[in-house]
Design a protein around this motif. Structure first.
Motif, mmCIF file in Angstrom:
data_model
loop_
_atom_site.group_PDB
_atom_site.id
_atom_site.type_symbol
_atom_site.label_atom_id
_atom_site.label_comp_id
_atom_site.label_asym_id
_atom_site.label_seq_id
_atom_site.Cartn_x
_atom_site.Cartn_y
_atom_site.Cartn_z
ATOM 1 N N ASN A 169 -5.961 -4.827 -11.738
ATOM 2 C CA ASN A 169 -6.871 -3.834 -12.310
ATOM 3 C C ASN A 169 -7.901 -3.409 -11.280
ATOM 4 O O ASN A 169 -8.266 -4.171 -10.387
ATOM 5 N N TYR A 170 -8.344 -2.190 -11.421
ATOM 6 C CA TYR A 170 -9.373 -1.636 -10.543
ATOM 7 C C TYR A 170 -10.201 -0.652 -11.356
ATOM 8 O O TYR A 170 -9.690 0.351 -11.857
ATOM 9 N N LYS A 171 -11.457 -1.001 -11.574
ATOM 10 C CA LYS A 171 -12.369 -0.184 -12.370
ATOM 11 C C LYS A 171 -11.879 0.027 -13.801
ATOM 12 O O LYS A 171 -12.163 1.047 -14.420
ATOM 13 N N ALA A 199 -6.172 -9.938 -11.310
ATOM 14 C CA ALA A 199 -6.099 -9.484 -9.919
ATOM 15 C C ALA A 199 -7.153 -8.405 -9.696
ATOM 16 O O ALA A 199 -6.934 -7.223 -9.982
ATOM 17 N N MET A 200 -8.311 -8.818 -9.191
ATOM 18 C CA MET A 200 -9.449 -7.906 -9.013
ATOM 19 C C MET A 200 -9.427 -7.289 -7.610
ATOM 20 O O MET A 200 -8.759 -7.771 -6.701
ATOM 21 N N SER A 243 -0.175 -3.633 -3.631
ATOM 22 C CA SER A 243 -0.942 -4.499 -2.734
ATOM 23 C C SER A 243 -1.783 -5.500 -3.510
ATOM 24 O O SER A 243 -1.974 -6.648 -3.081
ATOM 25 N N ASN A 244 -2.275 -5.092 -4.672
ATOM 26 C CA ASN A 244 -3.066 -5.985 -5.505
ATOM 27 C C ASN A 244 -2.209 -7.124 -6.040
ATOM 28 O O ASN A 244 -2.584 -8.303 -5.972
ATOM 29 N N VAL A 245 -1.024 -6.784 -6.563
ATOM 30 C CA VAL A 245 -0.129 -7.809 -7.102
ATOM 31 C C VAL A 245 0.333 -8.761 -6.000
ATOM 32 O O VAL A 245 0.425 -9.974 -6.205
#
Length: 657
Positions: A169-171, A199-200, A243-245
């Protein structure tokens, strides 16, 4: 970058240009020939007459005609396969809906033995630290799994499987994340087998405070809950879900020792995904029922937009229905190629084998890209299984509901941005083309080496491991104390099957449907119409007029099949939303939650929107993405607004701090 790599990444755009040039050449030549043959030869001067061939464009016309038929056959077959798939899934859901909730409740009792875990609020420091090693793994080791496996009960057997759930997640709004966690926590087996990882993103202000507040709220509801902090500015990395995962997966990999990795299944979900309480139990059953393919299987599930569909414009609603139809078309029983959509599960050992998720701009469609990566890592021998548990999603919205024409336009713009992001994934076709070349070069390779995802060896793409050392490593008994594996202690050396060329053909058929068909079909509809008008009344010297007549019938039948799919979707949607509503009522979460029920009478306008959806959210964004690829492969990843449960306003981040 080689010429082949450059061309492969822009294969969609090059194909579009090629078809446009071919269409122009054929139509112009055939039109000139038809005019010449229908006019007196004396009307052309001596300079222009020789330039007109009596056979028009010659063999190019034949190629154009048969390619037009090929594309129209695909346009006919895609909705037909989608209709078959949704009928198959709906029938299966209808058979299992009555008793599956009861069975799951019996198999996963709330009194599950909760395995010991090292998770606490401070454990996030382990996952976010770059110095963490495999010694910081969870205490849920082999002993627990062995005792569960030795048990005669089904509960004990299923309890040995750990589900590592990544929520990138992002924002995202706190309420959206909280609602997703509430749904997961309502599952009766959450405390026994769910390891949840938020996943921040470091580039989000106060992301750590948001994560810690959610962990504090849900720490007692899962086997463990933690968060990772994806740093910004990593070279050659494109910000986005992939990229986050990948960062979260590499960090959570440190927590699971070699002995239990075969029974750890990673599931990536969106921040607004609501999973039914039987999703993970079905994955667990299949994982245990097919041990020979357990570590080479990817699990896909159909998605459904059943939360705010009644609060978005009809054209946005239909765009989402048809988009999920494309993914659902590969989920029928017996399907061998089933790329996932948004939510999917795969064993940790398979993630180890492929080296995690790619993080460059080419992997913006991380679900399809990861599928392709697994497919080629196994030489096409990837096993796919359908999870008969629809994933609840929300339609994209800009908050325009009830705000008149301006609100409709804003919602349509938000959906177009998402469509462009989907079509940007045409880069995956180039990735697949390069992987085919690599597969052919290594077609005689019979073994492959991999190591845990968090290992330093996995980070080094060009690490050379001497074959002699690997042979010694695999031949030496694990109990031999005199043999020191040293640097290669985590290396796995295994045999692999040869290339599966039949599945390669099917895969590229599906990639063509996803990334080429929208634009190719639009060009050919226009070009074939112009061709028929240009040659009207002229002799059919190439014998291809029947092809264009057949294409008209295929287009018509294909359109009717899409309408029939919408009709069949009504039953699928009703079964899924009814089941979810019952689950949420039983869990006490239904209050304020959205449930979008459908009816043919209320949603009749959806059928009228089908002709508009195809160009607006298919051909146009596909063409825009493929044209843009000629000068950039980067796309700014934006977060779409989600619909959340109507509840008391959450504390702001400042109040949490």
């Amino acid at each position: 970058m080689s010429l082949f790599t450059w061309c492969a990444r822009r294969s969609g755009g090059l194909a579009m240009i090629w078809l446009g040039v071919l269409s122009y050449w054929v139509i112009s030549r055939e039109s000139a020939t038809a005019k010449y043959n229908n006019s007196a030869p004396e009307s052309y001067d001596s300079l222009s007459a020789p330039r007109i061939s009596p056979r028009g464009a010659g063999n190019w016309t034949v190629i154009f005609s048969w390619y037009c038929l090929f594309v129209h056959v695909l346009v006919f077959s895609l909705p037909l396969r989608a209709c078959w798939s949704i009928w198959d899934i709906t029938t299966s859901l209808r058979k299992t809906t009555q008793n599956k909730v009861v069975k799951v409740a019996k198999e996963f009792k709330l009194g599950h033995r909760r395995r010991s875990s090292s998770t606490s609020l401070s454990s996030s420091e382990t996952l976010t630290s770059s110095r963490a090693t495999s010694s910081a793994s969870s205490e849920a080791g082999d002993g627990d799994g062995e005792s569960a496996a030795d048990s005669d009960t089904t509960v004990g057997t299923q309890d040995q499987v750990i589900h590592a759930i990544i929520i990138p997640n992002y924002k995202e709004e706190v309420d959206s994340l909280r609602e997703t966690l509430d749904v997961l926590a309502s599952h009766p087996h959450a405390r026994g087998s769910y390891d949840v990882y938020l996943a921040m993103e470091q580039r989000e202000n106060d992301a750590e405070i948001k994560a810690m507040s959610l962990i504090n709220e849900f720490i007692k509801k899962f086997r463990s809950i933690d968060f990772t902090m994806h740093p910004s500015g990593i070279p050659s990395e494109c910000p986005g879900k992939g990229s986050n995962v990948d960062w979260a997966a590499r960090k959570l990999s440190e927590r699971y020792p070699t002995g239990c990795r075969k029974d750890v299944i990673i599931t990536g979900i969106d921040a607004d995904s609501h999973l039914s309480l039987n999703y993970f139990s079905l994955v667990t059953r299949m994982h245990l029922a097919y041990p020979e393919t357990a570590t080479t299987t990817l699990y896909s599930a159909p998605i459904i937009f059943d939360r705010n569909a009644h609060n978005v414009p009809a054209i946005v609603r239909v765009a989402d229905i048809l988009w999920c139809a494309a993914g659902l078309s590969g989920l029928y029983r017996g399907s061998t190629i089933a790329p996932p959509t948004s939510v999917y599960s795969l064993p940790l050992q398979l993630v180890d084998r492929v080296g995690g998720w790619d993080c460059d701009s080419e992997a913006i469609g991380e679900d399809l890209h990861m599928y392709l990566k697994c497919f080629f890592a196994l030489n096409g021998n990837l096993t796919v299984r359908t999870v008969l548990s629809p994933i609840s999603q929300t339609n994209v919205t800009a908050g325009g509901y009830g705000k008149g024409v301006g609100g409709v336009v804003s919602d349509m713009r938000a959906r177009y941005k998402q469509a462009l992001r989907h079509m940007w994934g045409a880069l995956d076709t180039g990735f697949a083309l390069r992987k085919v070349i690599e597969l052919w070069r290594n077609r005689k390779q019979t073994t492959r080496t991999f190591c845990p995802l968090h290992s330093a060896l996995n980070d080094a793409a060009n690490t050379y491991i001497p074959e002699a050392q690997l042979d010694a490593l695999t031949s030496s008994p694990a109990s031999d104390p005199s043999f020191d594996k040293g640097f290669f202690s985590d290396v796995t050396h295994e045999a692999i099957k040869g290339p599966n060329y039949r599945l390669l053909v099917v895969l590229f058929h599906r990639l063509f449907e996803a990334h080429f068909l929208p634009v190719q079909m639009t060009i050919l509809v226009i070009a074939s119409t112009l061709y028929m008008r240009a040659t009207d009344g002229a002799a059919d010297i190439h014998g291809v007029n029947w092809i264009f007549q057949a294409c008209k019938y295929l287009r018509t039948v294909g359109f009717l099949q899409v309408a029939f799919y919408l009709f069949m979707y009504e039953s699928f949607h009703e079964i899924a939303v009814t089941l979810r509503e019952k689950e949420m009522n039983d869990a006490g979460l239904a209050k304020g939650m959205n449930f979008s029920h459908r009816s043919l009478k209320k949603n009749f306008i959806d059928y009228i929107m089908v002709p508009l959806v195809a160009p607006i959210y298919g051909a146009i964004p596909c063409a825009q993405a493929q044209i843009c690829h000629f000068w950039t492969t980067d796309l700014v990843y934006t977060v779409s607004k989600k619909a959340t449960r109507q509840r008391a306003k959450s504390m702001s981040v400042e109040e949490m701090a």
